[in-house]
Structures are given as structure tokens and as C-alpha cells.
Design a protein around this motif. Structure first.
Motif, short mmCIF file in Angstrom:
data_model
loop_
_atom_site.label_atom_id
_atom_site.label_comp_id
_atom_site.label_asym_id
_atom_site.label_seq_id
_atom_site.Cartn_x
_atom_site.Cartn_y
_atom_site.Cartn_z
N ASN A 287 1.68 -9.56 5.93
CA ASN A 287 0.78 -8.98 4.78
C ASN A 287 0.42 -7.33 5.08
O ASN A 287 -0.66 -7.07 5.21
N PRO A 288 1.59 -6.59 5.20
CA PRO A 288 1.32 -5.22 5.08
C PRO A 288 0.55 -4.48 4.22
O PRO A 288 0.92 -4.95 2.82
N LEU A 289 -0.41 -3.64 4.29
CA LEU A 289 -1.29 -3.22 3.50
C LEU A 289 -1.04 -1.68 2.82
O LEU A 289 -1.18 -1.25 1.75
N HIS A 290 -0.20 -1.22 3.86
CA HIS A 290 0.08 0.24 3.58
C HIS A 290 1.69 0.47 2.97
O HIS A 290 2.27 -0.44 3.49
N PRO A 291 1.62 1.24 1.93
CA PRO A 291 3.30 1.36 1.31
C PRO A 291 4.01 1.67 2.12
O PRO A 291 5.36 1.22 2.24
N TYR A 292 3.93 2.52 3.24
CA TYR A 292 4.76 3.03 4.33
C TYR A 292 5.35 1.67 4.95
O TYR A 292 6.52 1.83 5.26
N THR A 293 4.25 1.17 5.60
CA THR A 293 4.43 -0.18 6.29
C THR A 293 5.58 -1.10 5.67
O THR A 293 6.54 -1.58 5.92
N GLN A 294 5.11 -1.32 4.36
CA GLN A 294 6.01 -2.41 3.27
C GLN A 294 7.28 -1.67 3.18
O GLN A 294 8.31 -2.66 3.21
N ALA A 295 7.30 -0.39 3.13
CA ALA A 295 8.81 0.35 2.96
C ALA A 295 9.62 0.10 4.32
O ALA A 295 10.96 -0.41 4.29
N LEU A 296 9.05 0.04 5.49
CA LEU A 296 9.74 0.13 6.67
C LEU A 296 10.25 -1.63 7.02
O LEU A 296 11.13 -1.86 7.31
N LEU A 297 9.16 -2.46 6.60
CA LEU A 297 9.68 -3.90 6.89
C LEU A 297 10.80 -4.46 5.95
O LEU A 297 11.20 -5.31 6.12
#
Length: 332
Positions: free
Chosen positions: A254-264
Motif C-alpha cells: 500500500n504505497p502512499l507516495h506517487p513516487y513510491t507507486q511509480a518505482l514499484l
């Protein structure tokens, strides 16, 4: 931020509080300062005793500089680093030298970090000699124990680094790092220069050593799959700042930050059906220069959901959910 010796569950071993490192930009014949490269720009996090904190991010985001600052190999611009309550940034040379055995580093390139003119035995025994831990025959015995501990033949102590493979050289570097029985080891991309087949062996060795010796790791990497395997918690860094920090399972689920979401979204999935259906988040533009970071959130120039506020206000580093920290105005 005040230092707290204990949490409800785990003991805080290392605390980083609003850490900054700016490198001056000097130009002209008289070397006049014209600006700063903001390599690390106000980050805060804790590392619990016995855990592995994974630090991920793109190249140039400040990961390795953070590790060097913790070891005081770079002087900090501002902020504090506490090792079990002791502020490392206030120590003088001799006080810091006495603390060195407690903190060690494993470097990225196992070739360039070993002196080619020294035998393996001399390389591994150098910390013992420098800190006068043991002498004579005891030192030789300790070197043989260390080589055996990392999976190398102790009878090869008289060989030189060029006689070993990349994976074996990294084991030599690990043996040198644990020679003084440290408590904290900064692993600066220790598997990035190795073949994929060897990477798993080195990671398994690090896990075994952590279990046997009670080590605490800061594991720096850009390999999200390996970070997921080895880390207890994960911190995501971008342009000198932390974007998100949470438990490994929580941040991958459950990534909350847009950057983390993009990386994953860029990490390959082993399930071909899931891999075919899922959507990747493609970031546009380039990473801004740390010499001229954008105002507001450092990620706003590439963020797919950015609003006007993102380019005007720096987002607060907040605990949005229990033990899940994020720096984003729009995270919910």
C-alpha cells in the motif's frame, strides 16, 4: 525532535534528525561560492537495533551521502545523528575514532575498495592493527576466523585481491567490515557490481551474519526486489529528501507516495497474468539538479497528480498511518 531511548516495541539504535549536507559550488579564478548542491536536504529516520532499514531511490538522490554522513566520513551541514543517544556530530577526532569500531561500511565496488598491493590477510587484519585490538599470533588466528566466517578458505590469506572473483572480493570486504565486531554496518549497494547468480549468495551471507552477530544494517540499493527480500522497513529517497518510510510489507502492498507507486510499478512481477494486466506509471521529464531543486515538493515537476500547492509548499514529513511516514500533500 527529541531522542527517545526506547519505543514500545524496539530499541532505537540510530537516530537521524533533520540531516543536511550541502556541497558548495565554487566558480571563477578566485573560487567564489555561487550556490550549493543539496545532496541531503533535511531527512529524519530511526534504525532499530538488529533490523535492516532499506534505503532506495534513483542514482544521485543522496543515498550514499547519507551513509557517509552517518559514519562521519563527511561533516554534516546541519542536523544531528545519535548512536544510542550519543550525538556523533559533536565528537572530536579522538572521540570519534574510539567509536569507529562500532560502525563499519561495505562498499559497492569490491575491486576498487581493496588495495591490490596488500594480501587478503593484511587487508582483513588492517582494522585490528589500526585499533590495536589483538597482536601477533592472535591477529593471524582472528583473520583465519573471519575468512572462514564469510565462506573463504583461510589458507588463501596470502593471496592478493586480483586472484579472487568479484563475489569473493566482496566477501573479503565483508570480513574486513566485521573484523572489529561492529554493531552497525552501512551496506552501500554491496551487490550492484556482482553477477545476479552471486548477488543472492552475498545477501544470504549478510542475513546469516546479522542473525549470528546481532548486526544492524542500513542497506542502500536501487534494486527494489532485493530490498524487499532483505529489509524489515523501507525508506524511499528522492532529490535529497525522504518521500516515504514504512514496514516492508506495508510499503509494497500500500504505497502512499506517487513516487513510491511509480518505482514499484516498474518492478517485474513473477506472475505473467498479473504482469500483463497491471499498469505501469511512466514518469515524464528528468530528475532536477540538486544544485537547483524545484520549490515546494521536490517531486512536483514529475508527479502525475501534482496540484498548485505542490509547487509552493514543502510537504510535511508526517506519520499518516501507524509507523507509516510520508511527505505528500495529497496522500490519504
Amino acid at each position: 525532535m527529541e531522542y527517545h531511548a526506547m519505543t514500545a516495541e524496539k530499541e532505537i539504535f540510530l537516530q537521524v534528525d533533520n540531516l543536511k549536507k550541502y556541497f558548495p559550488i565554487m566558480q571563477g579564478l578566485i573560487r567564489r561560492k555561487t550556490g550549493d548542491i543539496k545532496a541531503v536536504d533535511g531527512i529524519s529516520f530511526d534504525i532499530y537495533k538488529g533490523e535492516t532499514l532499506g534505503l532506495v531511490g534513483e542514482s544521485g538522490c543522496g543515498k550514499s551521502t547519507t551513509g557517509l554522513l552517518i559514519l562521519q566520513l563527511y561533516p554534516v551541514t546541519s542536523g544531528n545523528i545519535y548512536l544510542e543517544g550519543q550525538n556523533l556530530t559533536n565528537l572530536n577526532g579522538e572521540e570519534l575514532r574510539k567509536l569507529r569500531p562500532r560502525m563499519q561500511m561495505i562498499f559497492q565496488d569490491p575491486h576498487s575498495c581493496l588495495n591490490p598491493r596488500m594480501t587478503v590477510g593484511s587487508i582483513v587484519s588492517e582494522p585490528l592493527l589500526e585499533h590495536s585490538v589483538v597482536s601477533g599470533r592472535e591477529r593471524q588466528t582472528r583473520v583465519e576466523e573471519l575468512l572462514d566466517l564469510v565462506g573463504l578458505d583461510p589458507t588463501h590469506a596470502n593471496r592478493y585481491p586480483h586472484e579472487f572473483s568479484g563475489g569473493q572480493r566482496q566477501r573479503i570486504g565483508i570480513a574486513r567490515a566485521i573484523a572489529l565486531n561492529p554493531e552497525l554496518i552501512i551496506c552501500d549497494e554491496p551487490i550492484a557490481a556482482l553477477d545476479v547468480s552471486i548477488q543472492a549468495q552475498i545477501v544470504n551471507l549478510l542475513e546469516d551474519l546479522q542473525s549470528d552477530l546481532g548486526l544492524t544494517y542500513l542497506f542502500i540499493s536501487h534494486d527494489l526486489s532485493m530490498i524487499r527480500h532483505i529489509s524489515h522497513r523501507v525508506a524511499v529517497m528522492y532529490l535529497g529528501r525522504l518521500m516515504e518510510l514504512a514496514n516492508r510489507k506495508e510499503i509494497y502492498k500500500n504505497p502512499l507516495h506517487p513516487y513510491t507507486q511509480a518505482l514499484l510499478s516498474a518492478v517485474p512481477a513473477p506472475d505473467p497474468i498479473f504482469e500483463e494486466k497491471r499498469e505501469r506509471i511512466i514518469l515524464t521529464g528528468d530528475v532536477p539538479s540538486p544544485a537547483n531543486p524545484p520549490p515546494g515538493c521536490p517531486f512536483n515537476t514529475r508527479c502525475p497528480i501534482a496540484v498548485n500547492r505542490c509547487s509552493q509548499e514543502v510537504p510535511e514529513w508526517r506519520e499518516l498511518r501507524p509507523k507509516h511516514w510520508v511527505a505528500c500533500h495529497l496522500a490519504e
